[in-house]
Design a protein around this motif. Structure first.
Motif, PDB file in Angstrom:
ATOM      1  N   ALA A  15       1.005  -1.353   0.257  1.00  0.00           N
ATOM      2  CA  ALA A  15      -0.500   0.044   0.286  1.00  0.00           C
ATOM      3  C   ALA A  15       1.431   0.947  -0.313  1.00  0.00           C
ATOM      4  CB  ALA A  15      -1.007  -0.070   1.359  1.00  0.00           C
ATOM      5  N   SER A  16       0.193   2.336  -0.216  1.00  0.00           N
ATOM      6  CA  SER A  16       1.516   3.657  -0.456  1.00  0.00           C
ATOM      7  C   SER A  16       1.097   4.297   1.310  1.00  0.00           C
ATOM      8  CB  SER A  16       0.558   4.391  -1.128  1.00  0.00           C
ATOM      9  OG  SER A  16      -1.090   5.537  -0.624  1.00  0.00           O
ATOM     10  N   PRO A  17       2.571   5.165   1.349  1.00  0.00           N
ATOM     11  CA  PRO A  17       2.407   5.487   2.599  1.00  0.00           C
ATOM     12  C   PRO A  17       1.107   6.317   2.944  1.00  0.00           C
ATOM     13  CG  PRO A  17       3.966   5.902   1.810  1.00  0.00           C
ATOM     14  CD  PRO A  17       3.438   5.215   1.003  1.00  0.00           C
ATOM     15  N   THR A  18       0.828   6.980   2.105  1.00  0.00           N
ATOM     16  CA  THR A  18      -0.941   7.952   2.193  1.00  0.00           C
ATOM     17  C   THR A  18      -2.065   7.187   2.676  1.00  0.00           C
ATOM     18  OG1 THR A  18       0.106   9.738   0.556  1.00  0.00           O
ATOM     19  CG2 THR A  18      -2.104   9.519   0.434  1.00  0.00           C
ATOM     20  N   TYR A  19      -1.884   6.419   1.649  1.00  0.00           N
ATOM     21  CA  TYR A  19      -2.950   5.509   2.292  1.00  0.00           C
ATOM     22  C   TYR A  19      -3.450   4.518   3.368  1.00  0.00           C
ATOM     23  CZ  TYR A  19      -6.492   1.018   2.327  1.00  0.00           C
ATOM     24  OH  TYR A  19      -7.879   0.620   2.594  1.00  0.00           O
ATOM     25  N   GLY A  62      -4.980   3.588   8.396  1.00  0.00           N
ATOM     26  CA  GLY A  62      -4.909   2.403   9.140  1.00  0.00           C
ATOM     27  C   GLY A  62      -3.511   1.625   9.015  1.00  0.00           C
ATOM     28  N   THR A  63      -3.192   0.555   9.383  1.00  0.00           N
ATOM     29  CA  THR A  63      -1.613  -1.129   9.197  1.00  0.00           C
ATOM     30  C   THR A  63      -2.298  -2.031   9.542  1.00  0.00           C
ATOM     31  OG1 THR A  63      -0.266   0.875   8.886  1.00  0.00           O
ATOM     32  CG2 THR A  63       0.449  -1.396   8.823  1.00  0.00           C
ATOM     33  N   PRO A  64      -2.902  -2.050   8.259  1.00  0.00           N
ATOM     34  CA  PRO A  64      -3.521  -3.922   9.223  1.00  0.00           C
ATOM     35  C   PRO A  64      -1.955  -4.652   9.597  1.00  0.00           C
ATOM     36  CG  PRO A  64      -3.364  -3.616   6.364  1.00  0.00           C
ATOM     37  CD  PRO A  64      -2.861  -2.557   7.371  1.00  0.00           C
ATOM     38  N   THR A  65      -2.413  -5.471  10.681  1.00  0.00           N
ATOM     39  CA  THR A  65      -1.435  -6.234  11.631  1.00  0.00           C
ATOM     40  C   THR A  65      -0.987  -7.561  10.758  1.00  0.00           C
ATOM     41  OG1 THR A  65      -2.113  -6.032  13.398  1.00  0.00           O
ATOM     42  CG2 THR A  65      -0.861  -4.025  13.265  1.00  0.00           C
ATOM     43  N   ALA A  93      -9.902  -7.753   5.953  1.00  0.00           N
ATOM     44  CA  ALA A  93     -11.203  -7.585   5.919  1.00  0.00           C
ATOM     45  C   ALA A  93     -11.908  -6.265   5.657  1.00  0.00           C
ATOM     46  CB  ALA A  93     -12.126  -8.707   6.230  1.00  0.00           C
ATOM     47  N   GLU A  94     -11.001  -5.341   6.371  1.00  0.00           N
ATOM     48  CA  GLU A  94     -11.696  -3.985   7.183  1.00  0.00           C
ATOM     49  C   GLU A  94     -10.689  -3.454   5.861  1.00  0.00           C
ATOM     50  OE1 GLU A  94     -10.189  -3.353  11.056  1.00  0.00           O
ATOM     51  OE2 GLU A  94     -11.184  -5.405  11.513  1.00  0.00           O
ATOM     52  N   ARG A 132       7.469   4.920  -2.925  1.00  0.00           N
ATOM     53  CA  ARG A 132       5.787   4.857  -3.540  1.00  0.00           C
ATOM     54  C   ARG A 132       5.228   4.097  -2.688  1.00  0.00           C
ATOM     55  NH1 ARG A 132       8.592   5.566  -8.430  1.00  0.00           N
ATOM     56  NH2 ARG A 132       8.955   3.603  -9.092  1.00  0.00           N
ATOM     57  N   LEU A 133       5.685   2.667  -2.422  1.00  0.00           N
ATOM     58  CA  LEU A 133       4.805   1.352  -1.612  1.00  0.00           C
ATOM     59  C   LEU A 133       5.399   0.764  -0.991  1.00  0.00           C
ATOM     60  CD1 LEU A 133       3.312  -0.839  -5.113  1.00  0.00           C
ATOM     61  CD2 LEU A 133       1.849   0.825  -3.291  1.00  0.00           C
ATOM     62  N   VAL A 134       4.804   0.482   0.226  1.00  0.00           N
ATOM     63  CA  VAL A 134       5.610   0.088   1.497  1.00  0.00           C
ATOM     64  C   VAL A 134       5.025  -1.639   1.641  1.00  0.00           C
ATOM     65  CG1 VAL A 134       6.170   2.275   2.867  1.00  0.00           C
ATOM     66  CG2 VAL A 134       4.041   0.865   2.915  1.00  0.00           C
ATOM     67  N   THR A 135       5.249  -2.871   2.304  1.00  0.00           N
ATOM     68  CA  THR A 135       5.228  -3.672   2.165  1.00  0.00           C
ATOM     69  C   THR A 135       4.451  -3.928   3.414  1.00  0.00           C
ATOM     70  OG1 THR A 135       7.291  -4.914   3.350  1.00  0.00           O
ATOM     71  CG2 THR A 135       6.763  -5.200   0.913  1.00  0.00           C
ATOM     72  N   LEU A 136       3.912  -4.605   3.881  1.00  0.00           N
ATOM     73  CA  LEU A 136       2.851  -5.122   5.067  1.00  0.00           C
ATOM     74  C   LEU A 136       3.053  -5.824   5.176  1.00  0.00           C
ATOM     75  CD1 LEU A 136      -0.326  -2.577   4.207  1.00  0.00           C
ATOM     76  CD2 LEU A 136       1.985  -2.083   4.893  1.00  0.00           C
ATOM     77  N   LEU A 137       1.931  -6.404   6.517  1.00  0.00           N
ATOM     78  CA  LEU A 137       2.384  -8.878   7.126  1.00  0.00           C
ATOM     79  C   LEU A 137       3.748  -9.169   7.181  1.00  0.00           C
ATOM     80  CD1 LEU A 137      -1.325  -8.693   5.908  1.00  0.00           C
ATOM     81  CD2 LEU A 137      -0.392  -7.897   7.784  1.00  0.00           C
ATOM     82  N   ASP A 138       4.805  -8.193   7.060  1.00  0.00           N
ATOM     83  CA  ASP A 138       6.307  -9.121   6.280  1.00  0.00           C
ATOM     84  C   ASP A 138       6.594 -10.176   7.623  1.00  0.00           C
ATOM     85  OD1 ASP A 138       6.208  -6.535   4.705  1.00  0.00           O
ATOM     86  OD2 ASP A 138       7.559  -5.675   6.602  1.00  0.00           O
ATOM     87  N   HIS A 139       5.502 -10.488   7.679  1.00  0.00           N
ATOM     88  CA  HIS A 139       5.767 -11.846   9.227  1.00  0.00           C
ATOM     89  C   HIS A 139       4.606 -12.895   8.562  1.00  0.00           C
ATOM     90  CE1 HIS A 139       7.751 -10.220  12.250  1.00  0.00           C
ATOM     91  NE2 HIS A 139       6.981  -9.079  12.798  1.00  0.00           N
TER      92      HIS A 139
END
Length: 303
Positions: free
Chosen positions: A166-170, A175-178, A184-185, A252-259
């Motif tokens: 996702a982008s830092p702006t989003y 918020g950031t899902p963990t 789903a949210e 421009r993008l960052v990764t989420l849920l890296d675990h």
């Protein structure tokens, strides 16, 4: 024994649907053409065409032999061209590739390949759908994932996995899902694959597999558009790392849920066996493997 000319006449007759038209194109008299086809059928001990007063169509045996005949002529033409070229790499390739990795990764390298081999011409098709290499006018396809069709040759180019981005702006706004469940949210950016809408996102952590059904307000048949939506801050995407590596490197993008480890998406170069001896194809495979080898592709634990 039949000759190369007999094979050429057979293929042209099948393509034109007419022995007389094929004979005229090859500058043969009808009697010579008819004798050529009979000689081939006699040697094979089977009928290649079902004939009537108004039509000529391939028999099942003729349809089978036609593919082998085409392969034989292709190989002979490639060998002849290679001998005449004195080892110089030249020729024409028709390539099909996924839109995102095609435009953002492969296209600059293909331009460099043609600069290295100026007598090579390329025709490019950007599409996320699976191309039938036996019926479509395509010589080589680049595909993500494991190959299902064992009748094709698959050459691995690079390892990759899907990553949630996702982008830092989003993230600042929503918020950031963990955990995968929290997706789903969020507004997830969806695209279609061969089996339909790609809205079941799969992960694993350790030995546990997790499948999350996601939803969102944007869907597309071009996965490159989903990446552009993510950059624009419109939602979260689940993309191959190869597709988004430059966006990640430039912020421009960052990764989420890296675990959580995403689905494997190895990139392969796929082609029919008949193309395997093409010098230009082999040169392209070697060239691209060197390019991918130079990339700093993360190991599984770092995705």
């Amino acid at each position: 024994m039949y000759s190369l000319g007999d094979i050429q006449l057979f293929i042209l007759t099948a393509d034109l649907g007419s022995l007389s038209k094929a004979a005229r194109q090859l500058d043969l008299v009808p009697a010579t053409a008819s004798a050529s086809l009979k000689r081939l059928e006699l040697h094979l001990n089977t009928r290649l065409f079902a004939r009537s007063t108004r039509s000529l169509r391939l028999t099942p045996e003729g349809t089978l032999f036609l593919e082998y005949g085409r392969q034989a002529l292709t190989l002979l033409n490639q060998g002849e061209a290679q001998l005449r070229s004195d080892g110089e790499i030249k020729g024409h390739l028709r390539l099909s590739m996924p839109a995102d990795v095609g435009r953002n990764v492969l296209l600059p390298w293909l331009n460099a390949f043609q600069k290295t081999y100026p007598k090579v011409t390329l025709a490019l098709q950007f599409s996320d759908r699976i191309i039938d290499l036996f019926s479509a006018p395509i010589d080589v396809a680049f595909r993500y994932g494991k190959l299902d069709d064992s009748t094709l040759i698959s050459q691995p180019l690079a390892a990759s996995r899907r990553v949630v981005v996702a982008s830092p702006t989003y993230l600042a706004q929503h918020g950031t899902p963990t955990t995968p469940k929290e997706l789903a949210e969020h507004n997830c950016l969806l695209f279609y694959l061969e089996r339909g809408l790609f809205n079941n996102w799969r992960f694993h952590t350790g030995k546990n597999a997790i499948v999350i059904k996601v939803s969102g307000d944007r869907m597309t048949d071009d996965a490159a558009i989903a990446r552009e939506w993510a950059i624009a801050g419109l939602g979260i995407a689940y993309k191959s790392w190869l597709d988004v590596r430059q966006d990640l490197a430039e912020g421009r993008l960052v990764t989420l849920l890296d675990h959580y480890v995403g689905e494997e998406t190895p990139l392969n170069m796929v082609y029919p066996e008949r193309s395997s001896t093409s010098p230009v194809l082999r040169a392209l495979l070697l060239f691209l493997r060197e390019k991918f080898h130079a990339l700093d592709i993360p190991s599984e634990r770092h995705f």
